[in-house]
Design an enzyme around this catalytic site. Structure first.
Site, PDB file in Angstrom:
ATOM      1  N   GLY A   8       0.719  -1.204   0.054  1.00 23.97           N
ATOM      2  CA  GLY A   8      -0.074  -0.166   0.091  1.00 23.97           C
ATOM      3  C   GLY A   8       0.746   1.347   0.072  1.00 23.97           C
ATOM      4  O   GLY A   8       0.490   2.437   0.630  1.00 23.97           O
ATOM      5  N   SER A  10       1.412   3.610  -2.040  1.00 19.31           N
ATOM      6  CA  SER A  10       0.779   4.521  -2.784  1.00 19.31           C
ATOM      7  C   SER A  10      -0.182   5.512  -1.881  1.00 19.31           C
ATOM      8  O   SER A  10      -0.605   6.415  -2.129  1.00 19.31           O
ATOM      9  CB  SER A  10       0.127   4.293  -4.023  1.00 19.31           C
ATOM     10  OG  SER A  10       1.391   4.018  -4.957  1.00 19.31           O
ATOM     11  N   HIS A 144     -13.108  10.504  11.843  1.00 22.37           N
ATOM     12  CA  HIS A 144     -12.080  10.201  10.899  1.00 22.37           C
ATOM     13  C   HIS A 144     -12.166  11.129   9.705  1.00 22.37           C
ATOM     14  O   HIS A 144     -13.570  11.539   9.372  1.00 22.37           O
ATOM     15  CB  HIS A 144     -11.876   8.839  10.580  1.00 22.37           C
ATOM     16  CG  HIS A 144     -11.202   7.972  11.500  1.00 22.37           C
ATOM     17  ND1 HIS A 144     -11.869   7.484  12.705  1.00 22.37           N
ATOM     18  CD2 HIS A 144      -9.976   7.410  11.588  1.00 22.37           C
ATOM     19  CE1 HIS A 144     -11.001   6.647  13.393  1.00 22.37           C
ATOM     20  NE2 HIS A 144      -9.719   6.885  12.711  1.00 22.37           N
ATOM     21  N   LYS A 148     -12.283   7.566   4.828  1.00 21.10           N
ATOM     22  CA  LYS A 148     -12.374   6.065   5.426  1.00 21.10           C
ATOM     23  C   LYS A 148     -13.615   5.408   5.149  1.00 21.10           C
ATOM     24  O   LYS A 148     -14.739   5.745   5.089  1.00 21.10           O
ATOM     25  CB  LYS A 148     -12.282   6.241   6.990  1.00 21.10           C
ATOM     26  CG  LYS A 148     -12.220   5.074   7.818  1.00 21.10           C
ATOM     27  CD  LYS A 148     -11.530   5.328   9.332  1.00 21.10           C
ATOM     28  CE  LYS A 148     -11.405   4.085  10.325  1.00 21.10           C
ATOM     29  NZ  LYS A 148     -10.681   3.299   9.500  1.00 21.10           N
TER      30      LYS A 148
HETATM   31  P1  NAD Z   1      -5.447   4.578   1.329  1.00 20.87           P
HETATM   32  O1  NAD Z   1      -6.519   4.187   0.754  1.00 20.87           O
HETATM   33  O2  NAD Z   1      -5.004   5.931   1.279  1.00 20.87           O
HETATM   34  O3  NAD Z   1      -4.194   3.477   0.910  1.00 20.87           O
HETATM   35  C1  NAD Z   1      -4.551   2.188   0.753  1.00 20.87           C
HETATM   36  C2  NAD Z   1      -3.758   1.820  -0.460  1.00 20.87           C
HETATM   37  O4  NAD Z   1      -3.563   0.281  -0.571  1.00 20.87           O
HETATM   38  C3  NAD Z   1      -4.062   2.446  -1.618  1.00 20.87           C
HETATM   39  O5  NAD Z   1      -2.905   3.056  -2.333  1.00 20.87           O
HETATM   40  C4  NAD Z   1      -4.584   1.059  -2.604  1.00 20.87           C
HETATM   41  O6  NAD Z   1      -4.092   1.568  -3.940  1.00 20.87           O
HETATM   42  C5  NAD Z   1      -3.645   0.033  -1.997  1.00 20.87           C
HETATM   43  N1  NAD Z   1      -4.268  -1.110  -2.355  1.00 20.87           N
HETATM   44  C6  NAD Z   1      -5.874  -1.451  -2.025  1.00 20.87           C
HETATM   45  N2  NAD Z   1      -6.263  -2.619  -2.427  1.00 20.87           N
HETATM   46  C7  NAD Z   1      -5.140  -2.987  -3.213  1.00 20.87           C
HETATM   47  C8  NAD Z   1      -4.876  -4.396  -3.814  1.00 20.87           C
HETATM   48  N3  NAD Z   1      -5.745  -5.315  -3.691  1.00 20.87           N
HETATM   49  N4  NAD Z   1      -3.640  -4.482  -4.309  1.00 20.87           N
HETATM   50  C9  NAD Z   1      -2.797  -3.469  -4.267  1.00 20.87           C
HETATM   51  N5  NAD Z   1      -2.875  -2.445  -3.821  1.00 20.87           N
HETATM   52  C10 NAD Z   1      -4.074  -2.194  -3.125  1.00 20.87           C
HETATM   53  O7  NAD Z   1      -5.661   4.025   2.888  1.00 20.87           O
HETATM   54  P2  NAD Z   1      -4.848   4.336   4.216  1.00 20.87           P
HETATM   55  O8  NAD Z   1      -5.580   5.686   4.927  1.00 20.87           O
HETATM   56  O9  NAD Z   1      -3.462   4.479   4.062  1.00 20.87           O
HETATM   57  O10 NAD Z   1      -5.370   3.102   5.193  1.00 20.87           O
HETATM   58  C11 NAD Z   1      -5.042   1.918   4.863  1.00 20.87           C
HETATM   59  C12 NAD Z   1      -5.668   0.943   6.067  1.00 20.87           C
HETATM   60  O11 NAD Z   1      -4.938   1.321   7.388  1.00 20.87           O
HETATM   61  C13 NAD Z   1      -7.013   1.101   6.288  1.00 20.87           C
HETATM   62  O12 NAD Z   1      -7.748  -0.082   6.671  1.00 20.87           O
HETATM   63  C14 NAD Z   1      -7.101   2.098   7.588  1.00 20.87           C
HETATM   64  O13 NAD Z   1      -8.091   1.861   8.599  1.00 20.87           O
HETATM   65  C15 NAD Z   1      -5.829   1.458   8.155  1.00 20.87           C
HETATM   66  N6  NAD Z   1      -5.239   2.408   9.152  1.00 20.87           N
HETATM   67  C16 NAD Z   1      -4.699   1.502  10.392  1.00 20.87           C
HETATM   68  C17 NAD Z   1      -4.028   2.596  11.296  1.00 20.87           C
HETATM   69  C18 NAD Z   1      -3.354   1.750  12.339  1.00 20.87           C
HETATM   70  O14 NAD Z   1      -2.510   2.366  13.014  1.00 20.87           O
HETATM   71  N7  NAD Z   1      -3.567   0.378  12.428  1.00 20.87           N
HETATM   72  C19 NAD Z   1      -3.647   3.969  10.841  1.00 20.87           C
HETATM   73  C20 NAD Z   1      -4.218   4.449   9.865  1.00 20.87           C
HETATM   74  C21 NAD Z   1      -4.924   3.640   9.151  1.00 20.87           C
END
Ligand code: NAD
Length: 257
Positions: A8, A10, A144, A148
């Site tokens: 992820g 990007s 959020h 989200k």
């Molecule tokens: P985002 O949408 O900005 O980024 C997700 C990335 O994953 C995108 O670039 C997308 O292209 C890629 N992606 C998705 N499905 C894909 C696939 N099948 N194959 C390849 N690439 C794929 O999201 P974000 O804000 O970065 O959050 C991502 C996740 O992390 C969410 O589930 C969010 O709730 C979680 N999160 C967790 C924490 C933590 O501390 N655990 C903190 C922030 C966000």
């Protein structure tokens, strides 16, 4: 030098991880996975592929913040190839959680709905307060950004689980989410959830213990994704040399669960 792969790369968290890694000793980015290769962090010059099946260079640890379907695919691959895992994605269903546990029998894996140190402190405080203020109504409010996709947030659910643990009950038996219409009076012992979505809010969580005559509110405000990124990278380094198993941030931080 610990070789990392960002799943992820990007995304919002992918960029935060990349930026945090740049100033860190002892870790090196060796590859990335993202189906969107148009929005890579500026300066990223490692191999980035749209699917784990295309990867030529294997990291020692994957750090993954994506979507459940993507995470499960990469996790299956990692467990077959002996790559450790830091899993930050939220929104898994029960079948997904079972699969994560099965993979963690083969590789060391840290999973957390929130990697910030402050939230992990909050979890411990919520459990303690719920146990002491037995009669208080527990209400969890989270806010959020507008992008989200899951609600309540994974962190809000973890806070609910901590409160339920403090009360000696199962969250699924007492959870009430998204009230609307004629709901009737609040039932004793339930844990309520409310979600707000808007703007660029990084992540706010509040747990209210509402008793007769007094109210205790425990709050956390995240102002930057760097806090999650630093916690996830700390978990990645902590995994070095660990036995297979499913670990959480309390273990990484040395906090009592
Ligand atoms: P985002 O949408 O900005 O980024 C997700 C990335 O994953 C995108 O670039 C997308 O292209 C890629 N992606 C998705 N499905 C894909 C696939 N099948 N194959 C390849 N690439 C794929 O999201 P974000 O804000 O970065 O959050 C991502 C996740 O992390 C969410 O589930 C969010 O709730 C979680 N999160 C967790 C924490 C933590 O501390 N655990 C903190 C922030 C966000």
């Amino acid at each position: 030098m610990l070789k990392l792969g960002i799943v992820g790369i990007s995304g919002r968290m992918g960029h935060a991880l990349y930026d945090s890694m740049m100033g860190m000793d002892g870790v090196k980015l060796c590859c990335g996975i993202d189906r969107n290769v148009q929005s890579l962090p500026a300066g990223c010059n490692v191999e980035v592929v749209p699917s784990v099946q295309d990867l030529k260079t294997l990291p020692q640890v994957f750090v993954d913040f994506t979507r459940p379907a993507c995470s499960l695919e990469v996790l299956r691959f990692a467990s077959e190839h002996g790559v450790s895992y830091v899993l930050g994605t939220t929104g898994f269903d029960d079948a997904g959680k079972v699969e994560i546990a099965a993979c963690a029998a083969k590789i060391p894996l840290v999973m957390a709905s929130n990697f910030s140190v402050g939230i992990n402190m909050l979890l411990a405080l919520v459990k303690q307060t719920a146990a002491i203020m037995q009669d208080a109504d527990v209400e969890i409010v989270e806010a959020h950004h507008r992008y989200k996709v899951d609600a309540p947030s994974g962190t809000a659910l973890s806070l609910g689980e901590a409160a339920a643990l403090g009360r000696g009950v199962e969250l699924k038996d007492v959870m009430v989410s998204g009230r609307h219409g004629i709901t009737g009076e609040r039932q004793y012992g339930t844990i309520g959830f409310s979600s707000i979505r808007g703007g660029d809010i990084v992540g706010d969580h509040s747990v209210m213990f509402c008793a007769d005559g007094e109210l205790v509110e425990l709050k956390h405000h995240a102002s930057s994704r760097a806090t999650f990124a630093r916690g996830a990278l700390r978990a990645a380094r902590w995994l070095e040399g660990r036995a297979p198993g499913l670990y959480g941030m309390p273990e990484v931080l040395g906090l009592q669960a």
